[in-house]
Design a protein around this motif. Structure first.
Motif, PDB file in Angstrom:
ATOM      1  N   LEU A 191       0.826  -1.212   0.000  1.00 19.94           N
ATOM      2  CA  LEU A 191       0.000   0.000   0.000  1.00 19.94           C
ATOM      3  C   LEU A 191       0.863   1.266   0.000  1.00 19.94           C
ATOM      4  N   VAL A 192       1.944   1.287   0.795  1.00 24.15           N
ATOM      5  CA  VAL A 192       2.827   2.461   0.844  1.00 24.15           C
ATOM      6  C   VAL A 192       3.439   2.725  -0.533  1.00 24.15           C
ATOM      7  N   GLU A 193       3.869   1.648  -1.199  1.00 17.69           N
ATOM      8  CA  GLU A 193       4.458   1.799  -2.533  1.00 17.69           C
ATOM      9  C   GLU A 193       3.417   2.324  -3.529  1.00 17.69           C
ATOM     10  N   GLN A 194       2.164   1.828  -3.424  1.00 15.51           N
ATOM     11  CA  GLN A 194       1.118   2.276  -4.339  1.00 15.51           C
ATOM     12  C   GLN A 194       0.774   3.755  -4.125  1.00 15.51           C
ATOM     13  N   VAL A 195       0.699   4.210  -2.882  1.00 17.44           N
ATOM     14  CA  VAL A 195       0.399   5.623  -2.580  1.00 17.44           C
ATOM     15  C   VAL A 195       1.468   6.543  -3.170  1.00 17.44           C
ATOM     16  N   GLU A 196       2.735   6.169  -2.986  1.00 11.46           N
ATOM     17  CA  GLU A 196       3.829   6.997  -3.491  1.00 11.46           C
ATOM     18  C   GLU A 196       3.802   7.077  -5.023  1.00 11.46           C
ATOM     19  N   ALA A 197       3.495   5.934  -5.676  1.00 12.17           N
ATOM     20  CA  ALA A 197       3.469   5.913  -7.148  1.00 12.17           C
ATOM     21  C   ALA A 197       2.358   6.818  -7.699  1.00 12.17           C
ATOM     22  N   LYS A 198       1.179   6.783  -7.079  1.00 17.60           N
ATOM     23  CA  LYS A 198       0.070   7.611  -7.571  1.00 17.60           C
ATOM     24  C   LYS A 198       0.298   9.099  -7.283  1.00 17.60           C
ATOM     25  N   GLU A 199       0.941   9.463  -6.192  1.00 16.91           N
ATOM     26  CA  GLU A 199       1.195  10.862  -5.877  1.00 16.91           C
ATOM     27  C   GLU A 199       2.155  11.496  -6.887  1.00 16.91           C
ATOM     28  N   ASP A 200       3.006  10.685  -7.546  1.00 20.71           N
ATOM     29  CA  ASP A 200       3.996  11.201  -8.513  1.00 20.71           C
ATOM     30  C   ASP A 200       3.411  11.441  -9.913  1.00 20.71           C
ATOM     31  N   LYS A 201       2.129  11.109 -10.159  1.00 20.27           N
ATOM     32  CA  LYS A 201       1.569  11.170 -11.512  1.00 20.27           C
ATOM     33  C   LYS A 201       0.994  12.546 -11.898  1.00 20.27           C
ATOM     34  N   GLY A 202       0.763  13.477 -11.016  1.00 18.42           N
ATOM     35  CA  GLY A 202       0.135  14.767 -11.332  1.00 18.42           C
ATOM     36  C   GLY A 202      -1.268  14.579 -11.867  1.00 18.42           C
ATOM     37  N   LEU A 203      -2.130  13.907 -11.154  1.00 18.51           N
ATOM     38  CA  LEU A 203      -3.432  13.488 -11.653  1.00 18.51           C
ATOM     39  C   LEU A 203      -4.391  14.664 -11.886  1.00 18.51           C
ATOM     40  N   HIS A 204      -4.365  15.729 -11.096  1.00 15.93           N
ATOM     41  CA  HIS A 204      -5.321  16.852 -11.245  1.00 15.93           C
ATOM     42  C   HIS A 204      -5.083  17.621 -12.558  1.00 15.93           C
ATOM     43  N   ASP A 205      -3.815  17.908 -12.963  1.00 16.78           N
ATOM     44  CA  ASP A 205      -3.518  18.607 -14.240  1.00 16.78           C
ATOM     45  C   ASP A 205      -3.984  17.784 -15.430  1.00 16.78           C
TER      46      ASP A 205
END
Length: 899
Positions: A191-205
């Protein structure tokens, strides 16, 4: 625990027997094979059912009987119990019923009763024989056991196995928590690895850019959809013309197909009619063959004449004649079979009788030898009679003082000596009546309380407790006070009844003591009369013994003569059996002839059925062929109608209109195809944009969910780590507790074993006995040398094992949760390996277990005279050699003991 009474019905060698047992030492005596051990097995069977007896259930039921029953009355921990267990043999199965009643409870059925007895005594059947019941031939059971087996037996008796079970459960729980903890830690890391990966994607832009592109694509799609609607209208009008022509063409094709199908069906049905004609011819031939076979068999059969037939049998009906003859032959066959069975039984009976007579002759010869040996023994015993009289005189001393000591209990008693049993029963009946009254009073009090509580609740709500209407102006409110007054009166009555019950319990305890005093006096007086009778008989003329010796020699000669006559009768019986075998051969031959004729007639009877079935088949085939002919007539009429309709449709089809409509449709479809491809491309782009937007939004939602899951797993990891530590502590605690309890029990058992062995083995050869923590037994000699118990002599080994059994009995009685009510100590033939000196030591052990260690009831099975003389109560068992049935009486001595 104390066994008060046992009643048997068709149990092993017993027909009907009823025996009461008292406190103290009771000796069951009688000759070998009389049924002494079976009496104890009955008590054991009553408690534990089939698990308590060897063999099958059928072995318990007396030979020749279909059922058996054992009833047991016993007192345990101050409560009286009645247990009834019965078996019934149905041939293919044996039913098992039982009922246990005691106190205010009852248990019904084998499973419920077995569980209840195990819970009451805190031991199952195996534990019972390892602790309290030393079976015949098993006195050395524990010494022959390995240390591991001995440990299992004693741990099971002391219920230490449950601690090991609990430790294993705690260990399994700890391992389970460890597995879950490892899994949860792995989940958290993921779960920690998945959270970090998604935070790096810039999803809102990414979401804003995709929504702008989606609006532009929707505008292009709307323009193309308008053009497509116009092209589809043109295509649909052309298609309507084509559909109308196509429908007429299809109808034409369908009608043409129907014409062809009807022609085919007509031809197929005609072919089937030819096949049915062939089958009909075959079945007719088969029917003729069956009738011919029937007629041949009827001609050969020995059927009864019309004059021999009853009125209800038609002489012209061959099938009825066959059935009647079969009935006659079956009756004859049954009669012959009964005759064969009777002859077989008679042959077996004669053969058994001959063998019995031969055995009887051998027994008579053996008995003659025994009479001669007894004569020699009588002459020797006559010289010893005077010495035995002095010993009996010594035993009579002290009986009057013991009797008077028990009678003193009645000096201040409310009843006279002899009325205790009746008085106790009356008190128990009174107590039962008072208990019923108390139960009724409690029900009345509870009912009143509930009614008052309901009334008060209604009053609080402003409603009448009787009619439920508002209280204002209601005439029913005053009944609540009446209920309260009635409740107070009922509670007072209940208190009075409970006080009476307490008084009755105290009076019953006193009455039970008086009843036991009466029984003690009866036993002492009965034993004194027995010894006085024995003294008088032994004091009789010694010369009578020598006269009896002469009589025995004469009887031996008579027995020899009777044996010779019995052998001659056995030979005559064998000859009679041979004659019966000849009759049996003739009956078997006649039976074979009858069976052969029955087989022929049964085949003839089957032919009648086959003929009837074949006639039905022939009729069915004729009907089916006629039906198919009618069906083809109908099809030919329909064929003519279809041909006329085909001609009409061929005139209505217009190929020119079809060509014009087809050209307009093709132009519209070309444009639709091109526009559709462009529209699909735009819609694909729209769907892709929607999917990408949905994916971004989903990833944003997943990011929040992953963060929440990560936080929850942090809390769960902490909780599991704490639970793992607690499970490990619990596992270690159970292990330490079991080891400590075993150490204490081993020390206590070793001390008790040494006390008991020192008491019964009175010489200077041995120093002490050691019981190790692994339950290994070692005997230490005075010089320090060690011996395995197996190295002791037969008598010493038997005393050693009896000491071990008694030590285990003491440990269970004194060391498990404080003092515990134990079952009677039961020893079945404990003197088998003992000489006269060791028997005296056994008596010392028995007396010590009763007087010093408080064993309330000890049951001994033995024919040893020394044990018989030392008993508080005697039970004599005797078997009738004619009926092979055992009987039991109290207070009688065996004939051998009087000679």
């Amino acid at each position: 625990m104390r066994v008060d009474r046992v009643r048997l019905s068709n149990f092993k060698c017993y027909g009907d027997a009823d025996l009461r047992l008292d406190r103290g030492v009771t000796v069951v005596h009688g000759v070998n094979g009389s049924g002494k051990s079976s009496l104890l097995e009955a008590c054991f069977f009553a408690l534990y059912g089939s698990a308590a007896v060897p063999g099958t259930r059928e072995d318990v039921i007396r030979t020749g009987e279909e059922d058996c029953a054992v009833e047991l009355w016993f007192t345990h921990d101050g409560v009286d119990y009645h247990l009834e267990r019965s078996l019934k043999d149905y041939g293919d199965r044996v039913s098992h019923d039982c009922l246990l009643e005691g106190g205010d409870a009852s248990w019904e059925g084998p499973s419920a009763v077995d569980t209840a007895v195990t819970d009451l005594l805190r031991m199952d059947a195996d534990a019972f024989v390892n602790c309290a019941y030393v079976r015949q031939g098993e006195v050395n059971k524990l010494i022959h056991a390995t240390p591991s087996e001995r440990q299992d037996v004693i741990d099971d008796l002391l219920q230490l196995g449950r601690l090991e079970e609990y430790r294993e459960r705690a260990s399994e729980a700890r391992l389970g928590v460890s597995d879950v903890l490892t899994d949860v830690r792995g989940q958290r890391k993921t779960l920690v690895e998945q959270v970090e990966a998604k935070e790096d994607k810039g999803l809102h832009d990414s979401l804003n850019d995709l929504e702008t592109e989606l609006e532009e694509t929707r505008s292009d799609i709307a323009r193309l959809e308008e053009n497509l609607d116009e092209a589809e209208t043109t295509r649909d009008e052309a298609q309507a013309v084509l559909d109308d022509q196509e429908e007429k063409r299809e109808t034409l094709e369908s009608v043409a197909a129907d014409v062809e199908e009807l022609q085919t069906d007509i031809a197929e049905t005609e072919r089937e009619r030819e096949e049915l004609k062939s089958k009909l011819r075959d079945r007719t031939d088969e029917l003729d063959a069956l009738c011919e076979e029937r007629d041949d068999l009827l001609a050969e059969a020995d059927l009864p004449d019309a004059t021999d037939l009853p009125d209800d049998v038609d002489a012209d009906d061959d099938e009825a004649l066959v059935d009647y003859r079969l009935s006659e032959l079956e009756s004859r066959s049954e009669a012959l079979q009964e005759r064969i069975n009777e002859l077989s039984v008679d042959i077996g009976s004669k053969t058994d009788e001959a063998e019995r007579l031969a055995e009887r002759a051998a027994d008579l010869e053996s008995e003659a030898d025994e009479r001669r040996e007894s004569a020699a023994d009588l002459e020797s015993e006559a010289d010893e009679a005077a010495d035995e009289l002095a010993e009996l005189e010594a035993k009579l001393d002290g009986f009057d003082d013991r009797i008077e000591a028990h009678r003193e209990a009645f000096e201040d008693a409310p009843i006279a000596f002899g009325d205790a049993e009746t008085h106790l029963e009356d008190l128990r009946e009174d107590r039962e009546e008072r208990r019923e009254t108390a139960s009724e009073r409690r029900t009345e009090v509870e009912t009143l309380r509930n009614r008052i509580e309901e009334a008060e609740e209604l009053l609080d709500q402003g409603k009448c407790p009787e009619c439920g209407q508002t209280v204002d102006g209601s005439p029913h409110v005053d009944s609540l006070e009446e209920d309260r007054a009635e409740l107070e009166s009922r509670e007072s009555d209940l208190a009075d009844v409970e006080a009476e019950l307490e008084d009755l319990d105290e009076r019953i305890d006193r009455a039970e003591d008086l009843r036991e005093a009466e029984r003690a006096v009866e036993n002492l007086e009965e034993n004194r009369r027995n010894i006085e009778q024995l003294r008088e008989e032994k004091a009789a003329n010694v010369e009578d013994r020598r006269a009896r010796a002469a009589d025995l020699r004469e009887e031996a000669d008579e027995l020899d003569t009777e044996a010779t006559e019995t052998r001659e009768e056995a030979e005559r019986t064998r000859e009679a059996a041979d004659e019966l075998r000849s009759d049996l051969g003739e009956a078997n031959g006649e039976q074979a002839e009858v069976k052969a004729e029955v087989e022929t007639l049964e085949h003839l009877s089957d032919l009648f059925g086959e003929i009837a079935a074949t006639e039905g088949t022939v009729e069915r085939l004729r009907d089916e062929r006629e039906s198919k002919a009618e069906l083809n007539e109908e099809r030919r009429e329909r064929l003519s109608e279809k041909r006329e309709r085909k001609s009409e449709l061929e005139a209505e089809v217009d190929e020119g209109r079809v060509d014009t409509a087809r050209a307009e449709k093709e132009r519209a479809e070309d444009y639709i195809e091109q526009a559709t491809e462009a529209l699909e491309s735009l819609e694909s782009e729209e769907d892709e944009l929607r999917d990408r937007i949905g994916g971004v939004r989903k990833e944003l939602s997943e990011l929040e969910s992953l963060r929440a899951d990560r936080d929850a797993l942090d809390e769960r990891v902490a909780a599991l780590e704490s639970l793992y530590d607690e499970a490990q502590d619990l596992q270690e605690m159970y292990s330490d507790l079991r080891a400590e309890l075993r150490r204490r029990n081993v020390e206590t058992l070793e001390r008790m074993l040494n006390e008991t062995f020192e008491l019964v083995y009175q010489n200077d050869s041995y120093s002490h006995i050691e019981l190790s923590g692994d339950y290994e037994l070692t005997v230490y000699q005075k010089d320090g040398e060690t011996l395995d118990p197996e190295q002791l002599s037969g008598g010493e080994r038997a005393l050693f094992n009896l000491s071990l059994r008694c030590a285990i009995y003491r440990l269970l009685s004194e060391g498990v949760e404080g003092a515990a009510p134990m079952p009677p100590l039961i020893l079945d033939e404990p003197t088998v390996f003992l000489d006269s000196g060791h028997v005296t030591q056994l008596l010392t052990l028995v007396e010590t277990m009763r007087s010093e260690y408080g064993v309330e009831q000890i049951l001994l099975v033995s024919h040893d005279e020394e044990l018989v003389g030392a008993a508080d109560s005697l039970v004599h068992v005797e078997k009738n050699p004619t009926t092979n049935r055992s009987t039991v009486t109290r207070g009688e001595r065996p004939i051998v003991g009087l000679d």
